[in-house]
Design a protein around this motif. Sequence first.
Motif, PDB file in Angstrom:
ATOM      1  N   ALA A  34       5.092  56.721 120.757  1.00 51.05           N
ATOM      2  CA  ALA A  34       4.165  57.457 121.617  1.00 51.05           C
ATOM      3  C   ALA A  34       4.913  58.270 122.668  1.00 51.05           C
ATOM      4  CB  ALA A  34       3.198  56.490 122.285  1.00 51.05           C
ATOM      5  N   THR A  35       5.883  57.647 123.333  1.00 53.18           N
ATOM      6  CA  THR A  35       6.620  58.384 124.366  1.00 53.18           C
ATOM      7  C   THR A  35       7.492  59.464 123.737  1.00 53.18           C
ATOM      8  OG1 THR A  35       8.332  56.674 124.292  1.00 53.18           O
ATOM      9  CG2 THR A  35       6.668  56.475 126.006  1.00 53.18           C
ATOM     10  N   ALA A  36       8.020  59.180 122.548  1.00 52.39           N
ATOM     11  CA  ALA A  36       8.833  60.187 121.863  1.00 52.39           C
ATOM     12  C   ALA A  36       7.988  61.423 121.558  1.00 52.39           C
ATOM     13  CB  ALA A  36       9.433  59.614 120.585  1.00 52.39           C
ATOM     14  N   ILE A  37       6.736  61.188 121.169  1.00 51.62           N
ATOM     15  CA  ILE A  37       5.852  62.313 120.865  1.00 51.62           C
ATOM     16  C   ILE A  37       5.609  63.149 122.121  1.00 51.62           C
ATOM     17  CG2 ILE A  37       3.489  62.932 120.249  1.00 51.62           C
ATOM     18  CD1 ILE A  37       3.504  60.570 118.315  1.00 51.62           C
ATOM     19  N   ASP A  38       5.371  62.470 123.245  1.00 54.69           N
ATOM     20  CA  ASP A  38       5.160  63.200 124.494  1.00 54.69           C
ATOM     21  C   ASP A  38       6.367  64.071 124.824  1.00 54.69           C
ATOM     22  OD1 ASP A  38       2.679  62.122 124.791  1.00 54.69           O
ATOM     23  OD2 ASP A  38       3.326  60.491 126.109  1.00 54.69           O
ATOM     24  N   SER A  39       7.574  63.503 124.666  1.00 59.10           N
ATOM     25  CA  SER A  39       8.787  64.266 124.958  1.00 59.10           C
ATOM     26  C   SER A  39       8.900  65.458 124.028  1.00 59.10           C
ATOM     27  CB  SER A  39      10.025  63.380 124.802  1.00 59.10           C
ATOM     28  OG  SER A  39       9.908  62.233 125.600  1.00 59.10           O
ATOM     29  N   ILE A  40       8.571  65.244 122.759  1.00 59.03           N
ATOM     30  CA  ILE A  40       8.675  66.330 121.787  1.00 59.03           C
ATOM     31  C   ILE A  40       7.721  67.466 122.135  1.00 59.03           C
ATOM     32  CG2 ILE A  40       8.102  66.939 119.398  1.00 59.03           C
ATOM     33  CD1 ILE A  40       9.345  64.245 118.580  1.00 59.03           C
ATOM     34  N   ASP A  61      -2.553  68.914 116.566  1.00 65.82           N
ATOM     35  CA  ASP A  61      -3.404  67.725 116.618  1.00 65.82           C
ATOM     36  C   ASP A  61      -2.616  66.545 117.181  1.00 65.82           C
ATOM     37  OD1 ASP A  61      -5.341  65.816 116.291  1.00 65.82           O
ATOM     38  OD2 ASP A  61      -5.007  65.586 114.125  1.00 65.82           O
ATOM     39  N   PRO A  62      -2.301  66.627 118.476  1.00 64.97           N
ATOM     40  CA  PRO A  62      -1.466  65.578 119.075  1.00 64.97           C
ATOM     41  C   PRO A  62      -2.133  64.199 119.006  1.00 64.97           C
ATOM     42  CG  PRO A  62      -1.792  67.418 120.603  1.00 64.97           C
ATOM     43  CD  PRO A  62      -2.719  67.637 119.449  1.00 64.97           C
ATOM     44  N   ALA A  63      -3.438  64.168 119.276  1.00 61.88           N
ATOM     45  CA  ALA A  63      -4.119  62.869 119.322  1.00 61.88           C
ATOM     46  C   ALA A  63      -4.160  62.231 117.936  1.00 61.88           C
ATOM     47  CB  ALA A  63      -5.541  63.054 119.864  1.00 61.88           C
ATOM     48  N   GLY A  64      -4.536  63.026 116.933  1.00 65.84           N
ATOM     49  CA  GLY A  64      -4.599  62.502 115.575  1.00 65.84           C
ATOM     50  C   GLY A  64      -3.232  62.078 115.066  1.00 65.84           C
ATOM     51  N   SER A  65      -2.208  62.866 115.389  1.00 64.77           N
ATOM     52  CA  SER A  65      -0.856  62.544 114.961  1.00 64.77           C
ATOM     53  C   SER A  65      -0.408  61.221 115.562  1.00 64.77           C
ATOM     54  CB  SER A  65       0.119  63.643 115.382  1.00 64.77           C
ATOM     55  OG  SER A  65      -0.242  64.868 114.796  1.00 64.77           O
ATOM     56  N   ARG A  66      -0.722  61.078 116.853  1.00 63.64           N
ATOM     57  CA  ARG A  66      -0.325  59.863 117.556  1.00 63.64           C
ATOM     58  C   ARG A  66      -1.016  58.638 116.941  1.00 63.64           C
ATOM     59  NH1 ARG A  66       1.056  60.468 123.150  1.00 63.64           N
ATOM     60  NH2 ARG A  66      -0.113  62.374 122.887  1.00 63.64           N
ATOM     61  N   THR A  67      -2.312  58.771 116.706  1.00 63.31           N
ATOM     62  CA  THR A  67      -3.068  57.652 116.127  1.00 63.31           C
ATOM     63  C   THR A  67      -2.481  57.247 114.777  1.00 63.31           C
ATOM     64  OG1 THR A  67      -5.049  58.500 117.183  1.00 63.31           O
ATOM     65  CG2 THR A  67      -5.364  56.890 115.419  1.00 63.31           C
ATOM     66  N   SER A  68      -2.161  58.262 113.971  1.00 61.23           N
ATOM     67  CA  SER A  68      -1.601  57.988 112.651  1.00 61.23           C
ATOM     68  C   SER A  68      -0.271  57.244 112.761  1.00 61.23           C
ATOM     69  CB  SER A  68      -1.419  59.299 111.888  1.00 61.23           C
ATOM     70  OG  SER A  68      -0.700  59.077 110.703  1.00 61.23           O
ATOM     71  N   LEU A  69       0.613  57.753 113.615  1.00 60.68           N
ATOM     72  CA  LEU A  69       1.950  57.150 113.718  1.00 60.68           C
ATOM     73  C   LEU A  69       1.900  55.771 114.361  1.00 60.68           C
ATOM     74  CD1 LEU A  69       3.977  60.333 114.681  1.00 60.68           C
ATOM     75  CD2 LEU A  69       4.157  59.028 112.564  1.00 60.68           C
ATOM     76  N   MET A  70       0.929  55.561 115.258  1.00 61.69           N
ATOM     77  CA  MET A  70       0.837  54.263 115.923  1.00 61.69           C
ATOM     78  C   MET A  70       0.469  53.143 114.949  1.00 61.69           C
ATOM     79  SD  MET A  70       1.928  54.810 118.825  1.00 61.69           S
ATOM     80  CE  MET A  70       1.647  53.273 119.675  1.00 61.69           C
ATOM     81  N   ARG A  71      -0.080  53.528 113.789  1.00 59.01           N
ATOM     82  CA  ARG A  71      -0.419  52.515 112.799  1.00 59.01           C
ATOM     83  C   ARG A  71       0.830  51.769 112.313  1.00 59.01           C
ATOM     84  NH1 ARG A  71      -2.795  54.522 107.938  1.00 59.01           N
ATOM     85  NH2 ARG A  71      -3.640  52.444 107.674  1.00 59.01           N
ATOM     86  N   ARG A  72       1.978  52.366 112.524  1.00 60.05           N
ATOM     87  CA  ARG A  72       3.214  51.704 112.133  1.00 60.05           C
ATOM     88  C   ARG A  72       3.595  50.575 113.091  1.00 60.05           C
ATOM     89  NH1 ARG A  72       6.686  53.868 108.576  1.00 60.05           N
ATOM     90  NH2 ARG A  72       6.064  55.766 107.522  1.00 60.05           N
ATOM     91  N   GLY A  73       2.938  50.536 114.233  1.00 57.86           N
ATOM     92  CA  GLY A  73       3.155  49.427 115.135  1.00 57.86           C
ATOM     93  C   GLY A  73       4.383  49.535 116.014  1.00 57.86           C
ATOM     94  N   ASP A  74       4.910  50.758 116.171  1.00 55.48           N
ATOM     95  CA  ASP A  74       6.075  50.944 117.043  1.00 55.48           C
ATOM     96  C   ASP A  74       5.649  51.771 118.245  1.00 55.48           C
ATOM     97  OD1 ASP A  74       8.379  51.511 118.355  1.00 55.48           O
ATOM     98  OD2 ASP A  74       9.356  52.565 116.691  1.00 55.48           O
ATOM     99  N   PRO A  75       5.419  51.091 119.407  1.00 60.07           N
ATOM    100  CA  PRO A  75       4.883  51.800 120.572  1.00 60.07           C
ATOM    101  C   PRO A  75       5.825  52.867 121.118  1.00 60.07           C
ATOM    102  CG  PRO A  75       5.319  49.453 121.066  1.00 60.07           C
ATOM    103  CD  PRO A  75       5.670  49.675 119.640  1.00 60.07           C
ATOM    104  N   SER A  76       7.132  52.776 120.828  1.00 61.50           N
ATOM    105  CA  SER A  76       8.079  53.748 121.388  1.00 61.50           C
ATOM    106  C   SER A  76       7.834  55.154 120.830  1.00 61.50           C
ATOM    107  CB  SER A  76       9.519  53.314 121.092  1.00 61.50           C
ATOM    108  OG  SER A  76       9.804  53.488 119.722  1.00 61.50           O
TER     109      SER A  76
END
Length: 427
Positions: free
Chosen positions: A27-33, A10-25
């Motif tokens: 997102a790119t780390a997730i893509d690399s992972i 669930d890449p999209a849901g994971s990203r949305t959840s983590l973005m709530r922390r307010g650290d845009p970096s």
Amino acid sequence: MIDLKRLRQDPAGSRTSLMRRGDPSVATAIDSILELDRQRREFLVRTEAIKAERNAASDEVARRKRAKESAADIMEGLKSSGEEVKLLDIKLRDIEAELDSLALTIPNFPDERTPEGDASANRLIRSWGQPPAFDFVARPHWELGASLRLFDLPAGVKVAGSGFPLFTGMGAKLGRALASFMLDLHTSEHGYLEIAPPYLVNRATLTGTGQLPKFAEEVYTCSPDDLFLIPTAEVPVTNIHRDEIIEAGALPASYVACTPCFRREAFSHGKDTRGLIRVHQFDKVELVRIVRPEDSVAEHERITTHAETVLQRLGLPYRVVELAAGDTGFASARTYDIEVWAAGVGGWLEVSSSSTFTDFQARRANMRYRPSPKAKPEFVHTLNASGVAFPRTIIALLENNQAADGSVRVPDALAPYLGADRLTPRA
RNA sequence: GGACAGGUGGCCGAGUGGUUGAAGGCACCACCCUGGAAAGGUGGCAUACCUGCAAGGGUAUCGAGGGUUCGAAUCCCUCCCUGUCCGCCA
């Protein structure tokens, strides 16, 4: 460590959840992972196929040797595949190393209930007690402490540096009294097992609870040894069960420890530098609970009330605040801060942080339990709460209980431990 | 710090370079036996990852990392840890 399977599924849901922390970096780390994870599986499949062939051929060699037949032809052919496997293994190991080091920098998923936003969105949950009213101007603790001869901050600066308080006389004894009072409360009334852990820990331990690799600047190091001064007892105590399958009957495990805490406060220079508000070394009683996943929500409430009880017994007004997603710590899914009222500085001071880490620390530290005798091991959930930190408790005790004559009343719960019910300035 | 001896599954413990993921025992689970239990009997019982709808298949793991070899728990090297003795020391 976040769950890579969840991230993959669930890449999209994971990203949305983590973005709530307010650290845009993130997102790119997730893509690399995700990309590294894809590469990893691709190489894994190739490598394993070759290894399977090689193993089968090796078995054939063994079979022939037992039958006293020649196997020279097979052995010749296998020489080159050994080299190929070696190269693929190195490639695979590099990918996995990169994947792991990146994954270790991803914070925990915030709990869905945490408020949206940064620290300004923190939510008041409840408060207890009334800030005292004085018919004189309340003095700050650094003045009270100096006149009562409880601490000598210039001496601490001399022997170590700023932020290393030195307590004297009844001030030193106050620390002992608080330690005994809090430890007795948590062991005899709340059922915790007292732990006296090492104050220096290794790299694996600090990685397990989440301080490393991302927050290396925050901990004191001990060169040339690869050891670190603990920033909180959470670190050694949570790691007691690292790399273990814990007996289900041992859960929930609850530990309490009183230790010094060492923090470089690398990014807080200039903030709250006065008196004892923010220091590099302080004592703290810490509560740690290791629980079954299904219990962790209720356990979080429980551990929080254990911390609150300390302040109630000491008669110190406090409020409980739930941190917003953007203010919640790296490893935590949900955090309550307990803030005590300090009349002299006129503000609320955080004396306890009560967090549930869900399975985040358990994954990093590989701590599992078996739900039933035949079941597969599952990750436990870990929680901790300060129960509570000393310097700010001392601040509140001094500032809230001061009298016009400069003396300070000692709460009934603490008086027997201190051997005094009032601190009085010496002439 | 020096000299020996060791590190094997949840635990104990065997293991001559080749059907050893690993004997045997304990613990645990299921069943049999029993009025019920104990004892006894039979069977089961590691973890992670990959692959597959699934059944299953594959890979890795004997303290960690290298090396030798077609093949390593087993041989060699380095490191870590534990035990014993010696030295030093609060």
